[in-house]
Scaffold this active site. Structure first.
Site, PDB file in Angstrom:
ATOM      1  N   CYS A  68       0.837  -1.206   0.000  1.00 19.27           N
ATOM      2  CA  CYS A  68       0.000   0.000   0.000  1.00 19.27           C
ATOM      3  C   CYS A  68       0.876   1.263   0.000  1.00 19.27           C
ATOM      4  O   CYS A  68       1.571   1.539   0.977  1.00 19.27           O
ATOM      5  CB  CYS A  68      -0.917  -0.043   1.229  1.00 19.27           C
ATOM      6  SG  CYS A  68      -1.768   1.494   1.596  1.00 19.27           S
ATOM      7  N   CYS A  71       0.111   3.781   2.749  1.00 22.39           N
ATOM      8  CA  CYS A  71       0.563   3.226   4.041  1.00 22.39           C
ATOM      9  C   CYS A  71       2.056   3.471   4.218  1.00 22.39           C
ATOM     10  O   CYS A  71       2.499   3.876   5.295  1.00 22.39           O
ATOM     11  CB  CYS A  71       0.308   1.714   4.113  1.00 22.39           C
ATOM     12  SG  CYS A  71      -1.421   1.229   4.022  1.00 22.39           S
TER      13      CYS A  71
END
Length: 142
Positions: A68, A71
């Site tokens: 991600c 993230c």
């Protein structure tokens, strides 16, 4: 016996730390790991559940995954927030790829998602990457 109950993120043992020792680098009585280290600790689902249920300091969790992009961009910001909130809240990271059951357990619909636990209950959640200042502001009133 007074003090704050804190779960060791390394071995899972619950420790009781006197309030006046929270900022002096308390360590786990079982394994010696730092209980308040000023950085976000990596945890698994079992350790998170124990800490969320037991700890007297709020626990703020970043649910994330290595694939991600948002993230990964939030990771250093989350670490800065962990340093700023040391002694007030404990910030941890849970890799949803390594702990897929956590997604279902906590109803995670997108990552990164932060969930704050205090007093054994979920207090609030927020999805999306944030800078450290926003994370700190969001976690202040737990």
């Amino acid at each position: 016996m007074s003090g704050k109950k804190l779960t060791c993120f390394n071995c899972g043992q619950v420790n009781r730390v006197p309030e006046d020792k929270l900022m002096s680098g308390p360590k786990c009585g079982t394994c010696g790991a730092r209980l308040i280290g000023g950085k976000a600790a990596e945890v698994d689902l079992k350790t998170l559940q124990k800490a969320a249920r037991t700890d007297d300091l709020p626990v703020v969790v970043d649910f994330w995954a290595p694939w991600c992009g948002p993230c990964r961009s939030m990771a250093p910001e989350f670490s800065k927030a962990a340093q700023a909130l040391a002694g007030k809240a404990r910030l941890v990271k849970l890799n949803t790829q390594d702990n897929p059951k956590s997604v279902q357990t906590y109803g995670i619909r997108g990552i990164p998602t932060m969930i704050a636990f205090a007093g054994g209950q979920e207090k609030k959640r927020k999805s999306g990457a944030m800078p450290s200042t926003a994370i700190i502001d969001w976690a202040q009133d737990l």
